[in-house]
Design a protein around this motif. Sequence first.
Motif, PDB file in Angstrom:
ATOM      1  N   ASN A 187       4.538   2.985  10.338  1.00  7.57           N
ATOM      2  CA  ASN A 187       4.677   2.867  11.800  1.00  7.57           C
ATOM      3  C   ASN A 187       3.707   3.780  12.540  1.00  7.57           C
ATOM      4  N   ALA A 188       3.300   4.856  11.875  1.00 13.99           N
ATOM      5  CA  ALA A 188       2.338   5.783  12.497  1.00 13.99           C
ATOM      6  C   ALA A 188       0.907   5.267  12.378  1.00 13.99           C
ATOM      7  N   GLY A 189       0.720   4.156  11.685  1.00 14.01           N
ATOM      8  CA  GLY A 189      -0.620   3.561  11.609  1.00 14.01           C
ATOM      9  C   GLY A 189      -1.250   3.591  10.230  1.00 14.01           C
ATOM     10  N   ILE A 190      -0.542   4.204   9.275  1.00 16.54           N
ATOM     11  CA  ILE A 190      -1.022   4.192   7.886  1.00 16.54           C
ATOM     12  C   ILE A 190      -0.877   2.778   7.320  1.00 16.54           C
ATOM     13  N   LYS A 191      -1.869   2.342   6.571  1.00 21.09           N
ATOM     14  CA  LYS A 191      -1.779   1.008   5.951  1.00 21.09           C
ATOM     15  C   LYS A 191      -1.645   1.106   4.436  1.00 21.09           C
ATOM     16  N   ASP A 192      -2.035   2.255   3.875  1.00 20.64           N
ATOM     17  CA  ASP A 192      -2.118   2.405   2.425  1.00 20.64           C
ATOM     18  C   ASP A 192      -1.099   3.418   1.916  1.00 20.64           C
ATOM     19  N   LEU A 193      -0.336   3.030   0.896  1.00 22.11           N
ATOM     20  CA  LEU A 193       0.637   3.940   0.295  1.00 22.11           C
ATOM     21  C   LEU A 193       0.304   4.148  -1.178  1.00 22.11           C
ATOM     22  N   GLY A 194       0.532   5.385  -1.644  1.00 15.96           N
ATOM     23  CA  GLY A 194       0.259   5.705  -3.043  1.00 15.96           C
ATOM     24  C   GLY A 194       1.510   6.189  -3.748  1.00 15.96           C
ATOM     25  N   GLU A 195       1.730   5.665  -4.959  1.00 20.62           N
ATOM     26  CA  GLU A 195       2.857   6.096  -5.789  1.00 20.62           C
ATOM     27  C   GLU A 195       2.335   6.368  -7.197  1.00 20.62           C
ATOM     28  N   ASN A 196       3.018   7.259  -7.906  1.00 23.21           N
ATOM     29  CA  ASN A 196       2.521   7.593  -9.240  1.00 23.21           C
ATOM     30  C   ASN A 196       3.482   7.253 -10.369  1.00 23.21           C
ATOM     31  N   ARG A 197       4.639   6.658 -10.025  1.00 24.37           N
ATOM     32  CA  ARG A 197       5.565   6.272 -11.105  1.00 24.37           C
ATOM     33  C   ARG A 197       6.059   4.865 -10.859  1.00 24.37           C
ATOM     34  N   ASP A 198       6.153   4.092 -11.912  1.00 24.97           N
ATOM     35  CA  ASP A 198       6.447   2.668 -11.730  1.00 24.97           C
ATOM     36  C   ASP A 198       7.816   2.435 -11.096  1.00 24.97           C
ATOM     37  N   GLN A 199       8.818   3.251 -11.484  1.00 25.03           N
ATOM     38  CA  GLN A 199      10.158   2.993 -10.946  1.00 25.03           C
ATOM     39  C   GLN A 199      10.250   3.280  -9.458  1.00 25.03           C
ATOM     40  N   GLU A 200       9.652   4.388  -9.057  1.00 22.71           N
ATOM     41  CA  GLU A 200       9.674   4.750  -7.644  1.00 22.71           C
ATOM     42  C   GLU A 200       8.861   3.745  -6.828  1.00 22.71           C
ATOM     43  N   PHE A 201       7.757   3.322  -7.409  1.00 25.33           N
ATOM     44  CA  PHE A 201       6.940   2.301  -6.744  1.00 25.33           C
ATOM     45  C   PHE A 201       7.751   1.020  -6.534  1.00 25.33           C
ATOM     46  N   MET A 202       8.434   0.559  -7.592  1.00 30.88           N
ATOM     47  CA  MET A 202       9.187  -0.700  -7.515  1.00 30.88           C
ATOM     48  C   MET A 202      10.279  -0.613  -6.458  1.00 30.88           C
ATOM     49  N   LYS A 203      10.909   0.559  -6.407  1.00 28.09           N
ATOM     50  CA  LYS A 203      11.995   0.761  -5.439  1.00 28.09           C
ATOM     51  C   LYS A 203      11.476   0.579  -4.012  1.00 28.09           C
ATOM     52  N   LYS A 204      10.342   1.197  -3.734  1.00 29.26           N
ATOM     53  CA  LYS A 204       9.784   1.084  -2.382  1.00 29.26           C
ATOM     54  C   LYS A 204       9.180  -0.300  -2.146  1.00 29.26           C
ATOM     55  N   TYR A 205       8.600  -0.843  -3.193  1.00 32.29           N
ATOM     56  CA  TYR A 205       7.953  -2.157  -3.048  1.00 32.29           C
ATOM     57  C   TYR A 205       8.980  -3.231  -2.704  1.00 32.29           C
ATOM     58  N   GLU A 206      10.175  -3.118  -3.269  1.00 32.38           N
ATOM     59  CA  GLU A 206      11.221  -4.102  -2.996  1.00 32.38           C
ATOM     60  C   GLU A 206      11.522  -4.194  -1.506  1.00 32.38           C
ATOM     61  N   ILE A 207      11.410  -3.061  -0.824  1.00 33.90           N
ATOM     62  CA  ILE A 207      11.741  -3.039   0.604  1.00 33.90           C
ATOM     63  C   ILE A 207      10.501  -3.281   1.471  1.00 33.90           C
ATOM     64  N   ILE A 208       9.415  -2.655   1.101  1.00 31.40           N
ATOM     65  CA  ILE A 208       8.217  -2.708   1.961  1.00 31.40           C
ATOM     66  C   ILE A 208       7.321  -3.892   1.615  1.00 31.40           C
ATOM     67  N   GLY A 209       7.236  -4.219   0.352  1.00 32.03           N
ATOM     68  CA  GLY A 209       6.449  -5.373  -0.106  1.00 32.03           C
ATOM     69  C   GLY A 209       5.026  -5.376   0.398  1.00 32.03           C
ATOM     70  N   LYS A 210       4.601  -6.524   0.862  1.00 31.91           N
ATOM     71  CA  LYS A 210       3.191  -6.696   1.235  1.00 31.91           C
ATOM     72  C   LYS A 210       2.847  -6.109   2.607  1.00 31.91           C
ATOM     73  N   LYS A 211       3.781  -5.400   3.208  1.00 36.35           N
ATOM     74  CA  LYS A 211       3.459  -4.758   4.482  1.00 36.35           C
ATOM     75  C   LYS A 211       2.579  -3.523   4.288  1.00 36.35           C
ATOM     76  N   ALA A 212       2.381  -3.135   3.031  1.00 42.19           N
ATOM     77  CA  ALA A 212       1.489  -1.998   2.747  1.00 42.19           C
ATOM     78  C   ALA A 212       0.450  -2.431   1.716  1.00 42.19           C
ATOM     79  N   ILE A 213      -0.654  -1.711   1.694  1.00 41.96           N
ATOM     80  CA  ILE A 213      -1.619  -1.830   0.600  1.00 41.96           C
ATOM     81  C   ILE A 213      -1.199  -0.765  -0.411  1.00 41.96           C
ATOM     82  N   TRP A 214      -0.961  -1.176  -1.647  1.00 41.43           N
ATOM     83  CA  TRP A 214      -0.363  -0.259  -2.627  1.00 41.43           C
ATOM     84  C   TRP A 214      -1.391   0.283  -3.623  1.00 41.43           C
ATOM     85  N   HIS A 215      -1.339   1.600  -3.792  1.00 44.49           N
ATOM     86  CA  HIS A 215      -2.228   2.277  -4.730  1.00 44.49           C
ATOM     87  C   HIS A 215      -1.398   2.918  -5.822  1.00 44.49           C
TER      88      HIS A 215
END
Length: 224
Positions: free
Chosen positions: A48-76
């Motif tokens: 919401n602050a204008g960031i488009k790119d999110l970075g995660e370093n563990r698959d489980q934490e990534f999946m958890k956030k991805y389930e909610i945010i999905g394609k609204k972010a560019i994922w690294h």
Amino acid sequence: MKRVDQNLSTIKENIAKACEKSGRDPEKITVIAVTKYVTTERAIEALNAGIKDLGENRDQEFMKKYEIIGKKAIWHFIGTLQTRKVKNIIDKVDYIHSLDRLSLAEEINKRASKKVSCFIQVNVSGEESKHGLSVDETIPFVKKLADFLHINVVGLMTMAPHVNDENILRNCFRSLKQLQLQIQKLQLPYAPCTELSMGMSNDYTIAVEEGATFIRIGTSLVGE
Ligand SMILES: *Cc1c(COP(=O)(O)O)cnc(C)c1O
């Protein structure tokens, strides 16, 4: 905890100063919000602050956030990637920053259904605790990727040593830049290597001065 938009405007000011100092264009620098320490809500605040790119370093934490945010972010995906975890994340992430071995390249190539944008992780400083290829290993490694049709080497990634000595940090980033130029000279169609993923909370201004195009910021942007 400080608001993400306030932190982001401070970071943007610092990027602007570093760009002015080095004659670079701030538009060429993407800020990745590293959300590994924080909640999905905080990641959404960053978006919401204008960031488009999110970075995660563990698959489980990534999946958890991805389930909610999905394609609204560019994922690294910025962390060490175990070969057996590749299949879980491969069609969801946009960039992998931690390609550091042939077995991982093989698995990415096998599991992906389209080209994957990868950074080769380089351990410039040679610290034993850090993952990544040595500077000397990197070019031979890039050459071995020719047959992997799903791998596109977009750039190089490094983590600088955790020190405050500006010269050490600068030399680390400069070495990565030099290596990038050497790879670009090879003109490999699968390795344009136009990007440099370097710089974190404590060293991103130096990384920007030395040519970073993606900076990965956790603590000073979203908190720890
Ligand atoms: C955690 C992490 C970051 C962000 O670190 P901060 O110091 O909190 O900005 C950047 N890159 C990688 C690979 C990380 O694991």
